[in-house]
Design an enzyme around this catalytic site. Structure first.
Site, PDB file in Angstrom:
ATOM      1  N   SER A 163      44.707  31.654  53.439  1.00 57.03           N
ATOM      2  CA  SER A 163      43.452  32.355  53.186  1.00 57.03           C
ATOM      3  C   SER A 163      42.273  31.569  53.768  1.00 57.03           C
ATOM      4  O   SER A 163      42.196  31.384  54.981  1.00 57.03           O
ATOM      5  CB  SER A 163      43.313  32.619  51.692  1.00 57.03           C
ATOM      6  N   ASP A 255      47.504  43.196  52.204  1.00 49.26           N
ATOM      7  CA  ASP A 255      46.385  42.271  52.044  1.00 49.26           C
ATOM      8  C   ASP A 255      45.096  42.908  52.561  1.00 49.26           C
ATOM      9  O   ASP A 255      45.063  43.394  53.698  1.00 49.26           O
ATOM     10  CB  ASP A 255      46.697  41.002  52.845  1.00 49.26           C
ATOM     11  N   HIS A 285      48.338  39.361  49.469  1.00 46.73           N
ATOM     12  CA  HIS A 285      47.676  38.077  49.616  1.00 46.73           C
ATOM     13  C   HIS A 285      48.180  37.135  48.510  1.00 46.73           C
ATOM     14  O   HIS A 285      48.514  37.575  47.408  1.00 46.73           O
ATOM     15  CB  HIS A 285      46.169  38.305  49.447  1.00 46.73           C
TER      16      HIS A 285
END
Length: 317
Positions: A163, A255, A285
């Site tokens: 991320s 995601d 995610h």
């Protein structure tokens, strides 16, 4: 005709159903302390236990704003010269820390059989952009210099993160290509990274709610981090991809920032860069930190590790 519902793995769906049943507040409705505690609790609940390793040691290195915390992981007490993995944690540059990604770092160190150095960079909103990037770069260059405190002789760097940390992994490759460190980045592994501005993308609207990371959370992180829109250190899609290191790029099909990662894969392709794209199907995610609650995600992490080993072997030939 309406679009078909996206594929969700059964164990992922069970976890999402449990989250929905808990009916917790959105991150934008929490205090900063609550958001950080909630993120830590999610990973504590959702991840597999940490591996027992020969070495788990906290240390520090100098940075622009003072000492930067680091954590060294190694499955061996001592080893020959070789690559060192630099790990940059996720959490939107706002809510993650060394502890939220501790279990994952032990797993990477175990599966790769290489030392991992995790970076405890400054977080927003206390320290907005580019503080985190400055800390990641300082720590990466420090490790590259083979300081005696590290007790290792690095021959190359592997930058990896999830991320926000995936964003940092890409930026480190660009920064060290522009101004080389003592040793090169031999592989970068951005995992569901934010590479381009996700706002306005199809995926951020399609998976706006109900898939762990929400559109509201993406907006919250952006407001706290305050990235400069035209700075490649904020959105590395704007940077030079011609000198990108060999790359294992990972996206998740459910995601909201999936398309940001896909954008980066297209940029690597257009630049003729050596890379591999793995889009993990049916997961959200943060799946790399949900391997306990979503058991199938462990095999996905092992596939990422196998790809890393494959790319490293190719680079050394």
């Amino acid at each position: 005709m309406s679009a078909a519902a996206p594929f969700i793995r059964p164990d992922m769906k069970a976890f999402l159903d449990a989250l929905a049943a808990a009916n917790g507040p959105d991150i934008a409705d929490m205090t900063l302390e609550e958001a950080r505690a909630g993120y830590g609790a999610l990973h504590t609940m959702g991840d597999r236990p940490a591996r027992d390793l020969a070495v788990v040691r906290d240390l520090t290195c100098p940075g622009q704003a003072g000492e930067i915390g680091l954590r060294l992981y190694d499955a061996r007490e001592a080893r020959e010269a070789g690559p060192v993995i630099m790990f940059y944690h996720g959490g939107g540059y706002v809510i993650g820390d060394l502890d939220t990604h501790h279990n994952l770092c032990t797993e990477i160190a175990h599966l790769m059989d290489l030392p991992v150095v995790a970076v405890d960079y400054r977080r927003a909103p206390e320290a907005p952009f580019p503080a985190a990037i400055e800390d990641c770069e300082a720590a990466t260059r420090w490790v590259a210099s083979a300081p005696s405190e590290l007790g290792l002789t690095p021959t190359g760097l592997i930058t990896i993160g999830d991320s926000a940390g995936g964003n940092a992994a890409i930026v480190m490759g660009q920064q060290l290509a522009a101004r080389p460190a003592d040793i090169p980045v031999v592989l970068q592994v951005p995992i569901f990274p934010l590479a381009s501005d996700a706002m306005g993308s199809a995926s951020v609207d399609e998976f706006a709610a109900g898939y762990v990371l929400t559109k509201a959370a993406v907006e919250f992180f952006d407001a706290q981090y305050q990235p400069v829109r035209d700075d490649p250190r904020a959105f590395p899609i704007l940077g030079d991809h011609s000198a990108a290191p060999p790359t294992v790029l990972v996206t998740a099909s459910l995601d909201p920032i999936r398309d940001s990662g896909r954008d980066y894969g297209a940029a690597l392709s257009n630049a003729g860069a050596d890379h591999m794209l793995i889009e993990v199907k049916g997961v959200t995610h943060s799946f790399t930190n949900l391997r306990g609650a979503v058991p199938s995600a462990q095999a996905d992490l092992e596939r990422i590790i196998a790809a890393m080993k494959h790319m490293l072997a190719g680079a050394s030939e």
